[in-house]
Design a protein around this motif. Sequence first.
Motif, PDB file in Angstrom:
ATOM      1  N   THR A 192     -41.633  40.951  56.826  1.00  0.00           N
ATOM      2  CA  THR A 192     -40.739  41.016  57.970  1.00  0.00           C
ATOM      3  C   THR A 192     -41.514  41.409  59.223  1.00  0.00           C
ATOM      4  N   ASP A 193     -40.809  41.883  60.261  1.00  0.00           N
ATOM      5  CA  ASP A 193     -41.479  42.181  61.527  1.00  0.00           C
ATOM      6  C   ASP A 193     -41.642  43.674  61.746  1.00  0.00           C
ATOM      7  N   ILE A 194     -41.507  44.434  60.663  1.00  0.00           N
ATOM      8  CA  ILE A 194     -41.577  45.887  60.791  1.00  0.00           C
ATOM      9  C   ILE A 194     -42.296  46.396  59.539  1.00  0.00           C
ATOM     10  N   SER A 195     -42.930  47.576  59.642  1.00  0.00           N
ATOM     11  CA  SER A 195     -43.875  47.956  58.592  1.00  0.00           C
ATOM     12  C   SER A 195     -43.234  48.458  57.303  1.00  0.00           C
ATOM     13  N   GLY A 196     -41.933  48.196  57.114  1.00  0.00           N
ATOM     14  CA  GLY A 196     -41.234  48.622  55.899  1.00  0.00           C
ATOM     15  C   GLY A 196     -39.934  49.259  56.309  1.00  0.00           C
ATOM     16  N   VAL A 197     -39.345  50.033  55.403  1.00  0.00           N
ATOM     17  CA  VAL A 197     -38.127  50.753  55.762  1.00  0.00           C
ATOM     18  C   VAL A 197     -38.543  52.027  56.482  1.00  0.00           C
ATOM     19  N   LEU A 198     -38.032  52.213  57.686  1.00  0.00           N
ATOM     20  CA  LEU A 198     -38.362  53.405  58.465  1.00  0.00           C
ATOM     21  C   LEU A 198     -37.174  54.366  58.439  1.00  0.00           C
ATOM     22  N   LYS A 251     -26.558  55.240  57.510  1.00  0.00           N
ATOM     23  CA  LYS A 251     -26.991  54.376  58.626  1.00  0.00           C
ATOM     24  C   LYS A 251     -28.484  54.495  58.932  1.00  0.00           C
ATOM     25  N   ILE A 252     -29.255  54.858  57.925  1.00  0.00           N
ATOM     26  CA  ILE A 252     -30.722  54.833  58.083  1.00  0.00           C
ATOM     27  C   ILE A 252     -31.143  53.370  57.966  1.00  0.00           C
ATOM     28  N   ILE A 253     -30.541  52.679  57.014  1.00  0.00           N
ATOM     29  CA  ILE A 253     -30.758  51.241  56.876  1.00  0.00           C
ATOM     30  C   ILE A 253     -29.568  50.526  57.513  1.00  0.00           C
ATOM     31  N   THR A 254     -29.859  49.663  58.506  1.00  0.00           N
ATOM     32  CA  THR A 254     -28.783  48.942  59.205  1.00  0.00           C
ATOM     33  C   THR A 254     -29.201  47.470  59.373  1.00  0.00           C
ATOM     34  N   GLY A 255     -28.341  46.676  59.991  1.00  0.00           N
ATOM     35  CA  GLY A 255     -28.658  45.291  60.393  1.00  0.00           C
ATOM     36  C   GLY A 255     -29.303  44.476  59.294  1.00  0.00           C
ATOM     37  N   PRO A 306     -29.158  43.326  54.002  1.00  0.00           N
ATOM     38  CA  PRO A 306     -29.340  42.286  52.985  1.00  0.00           C
ATOM     39  C   PRO A 306     -30.730  42.309  52.344  1.00  0.00           C
ATOM     40  N   LYS A 307     -31.718  42.782  53.088  1.00  0.00           N
ATOM     41  CA  LYS A 307     -33.081  42.830  52.532  1.00  0.00           C
ATOM     42  C   LYS A 307     -33.148  43.843  51.377  1.00  0.00           C
ATOM     43  N   ILE A 308     -32.626  45.030  51.602  1.00  0.00           N
ATOM     44  CA  ILE A 308     -32.710  46.057  50.551  1.00  0.00           C
ATOM     45  C   ILE A 308     -31.796  45.682  49.378  1.00  0.00           C
TER      46      ILE A 308
HETATM   47  N1  LIG Z   1     -34.397  51.636  58.403  1.00  0.00           N
HETATM   48  C1  LIG Z   1     -34.898  50.515  58.882  1.00  0.00           C
HETATM   49  N2  LIG Z   1     -36.226  50.311  58.806  1.00  0.00           N
HETATM   50  C2  LIG Z   1     -36.781  49.187  59.282  1.00  0.00           C
HETATM   51  N3  LIG Z   1     -36.081  48.190  59.868  1.00  0.00           N
HETATM   52  C3  LIG Z   1     -34.751  48.331  59.979  1.00  0.00           C
HETATM   53  C4  LIG Z   1     -34.101  49.495  59.488  1.00  0.00           C
HETATM   54  N4  LIG Z   1     -32.781  49.352  59.724  1.00  0.00           N
HETATM   55  C5  LIG Z   1     -32.625  48.183  60.353  1.00  0.00           C
HETATM   56  N5  LIG Z   1     -33.792  47.538  60.513  1.00  0.00           N
HETATM   57  C6  LIG Z   1     -33.952  46.254  61.169  1.00  0.00           C
HETATM   58  O1  LIG Z   1     -34.175  45.230  60.215  1.00  0.00           O
HETATM   59  C7  LIG Z   1     -34.984  44.231  60.846  1.00  0.00           C
HETATM   60  C8  LIG Z   1     -35.559  43.252  59.825  1.00  0.00           C
HETATM   61  O2  LIG Z   1     -34.563  42.351  59.369  1.00  0.00           O
HETATM   62  P1  LIG Z   1     -34.366  40.922  60.065  1.00  0.00           P
HETATM   63  O3  LIG Z   1     -33.253  40.259  59.360  1.00  0.00           O
HETATM   64  O4  LIG Z   1     -34.244  41.090  61.536  1.00  0.00           O
HETATM   65  O5  LIG Z   1     -35.756  40.200  59.837  1.00  0.00           O
HETATM   66  P2  LIG Z   1     -36.211  39.211  58.660  1.00  0.00           P
HETATM   67  O6  LIG Z   1     -35.255  39.316  57.513  1.00  0.00           O
HETATM   68  O7  LIG Z   1     -37.622  39.511  58.380  1.00  0.00           O
HETATM   69  O8  LIG Z   1     -36.112  37.787  59.326  1.00  0.00           O
HETATM   70  P3  LIG Z   1     -35.049  36.587  58.970  1.00  0.00           P
HETATM   71  O9  LIG Z   1     -33.689  37.252  58.951  1.00  0.00           O
HETATM   72  O10 LIG Z   1     -35.244  35.619  60.054  1.00  0.00           O
HETATM   73  O11 LIG Z   1     -35.437  36.063  57.638  1.00  0.00           O
HETATM   74  C9  LIG Z   1     -35.990  45.056  61.597  1.00  0.00           C
HETATM   75  O12 LIG Z   1     -36.606  44.349  62.637  1.00  0.00           O
HETATM   76  C10 LIG Z   1     -35.142  46.220  62.116  1.00  0.00           C
HETATM   77  O13 LIG Z   1     -34.658  45.981  63.396  1.00  0.00           O
END
Ligand SMILES: Nc1ncnc2c1ncn2[C@@H]1O[C@H](COP(=O)(O)OP(=O)(O)OP(=O)(O)O)[C@@H](O)[C@H]1O
Length: 307
Positions: free
Chosen positions: A215-221, A246-250, A254-256
Amino acid sequence: MGLKFEDVLIESLPYIRDFSESVMVIKVGGNAMMGPEAAANLMEEIIQDIVLLHFVGIKTVVVHGGGPEINEKMEKMGKQPKFIGGLRVTDDDTLEIATMVLVGNINTKMVSLINRFGGKGVGLNGVDANLIMAKKKKSQKIVVDGNEEDVDIGWVGETEIINPKILKIMIEDGYIPVISPVATDKKGHMLNINADTVAGDVAAALGAKKLIMMTDISGVLRDVKDKTSRISKIELSEIDGFIDDKIITGGMIPKIRGAEVAVKSGVEGVHIINGSSPHSLLLELFTDIGVGTMIYKKDENEKEAEE
Ligand SMILES: Nc1ncnc2c1ncn2[C@@H]1O[C@H](COP(=O)(O)OP(=O)(O)OP(=O)(O)O)[C@@H](O)[C@H]1O
Ligand SMILES: [Mg+2]
């Protein structure tokens, strides 16, 4: 410090030995490949690493997203992208744009790059050989002024059945499948599925050894604004709490959840890493450095030892 080239190669030997012949699913996020921060040649670099995995004997399956490009095309058409619980609200126009961008554009570009680096890429989406049978997701609960409301998020799908046979045939024969996250429901209506959901389900269905989510961030922050707050390991039982708090949002929801599905089904290692940092995939897989967040399941012995 500067490790010598031969030291680096030797350090990778045990990993290459363990991973050779195993199946890995690599999810490449739209943001990782072409977000505002991404370098122009980032997609090339990522594909080059993926082709390298293939040639060291890893059976590689790729799933891709396309968030930023879908947003951009929507905005050009005067539409405002909307997300609920990390899922894109998908009306008729949005569905058409998402399908065009994912299947028509990104998938083709990635396959073509794989071929350029000497691999044999094949583009697929959920419809091909019934790879993904999906159903429209039920309405989602949101809170408005303190009250819970049900909202229909449109043509968003969730997986009902995965038929991984076509993927198995391909990887056994040396092809690199690249999957776009769209599928149809029973009536043949197209659905847009979050790419992380697809990646988790595919990794589970294939019994993959690893699922790497770039993804575009270094992991779960712990705090999204603080780059130093990375959580290096998350146990399955912690996931609900991180979402409730709400530590994990947006998009991280779905990623987690995708990671959770994979780990529960027995995938040994699920890692969320920063794809926009150069060669993070190789560092994660072939060196002792853990670069992102690992999602894991505590084994029964560990649990007993704690009690
Ligand atoms: N606790 C968290 N730690 C890291 N990122 C978080 C956290 N909570 C929310 N996010 C958001 O999740 C985003 C990554 O998910 P996002 O769906 O935007 O990207 P992706 O899944 O890599 O790309 P795509 O959806 O195009 O496949 C991060 O850029 C960040 O804004
Ligand atoms: Mg996403």
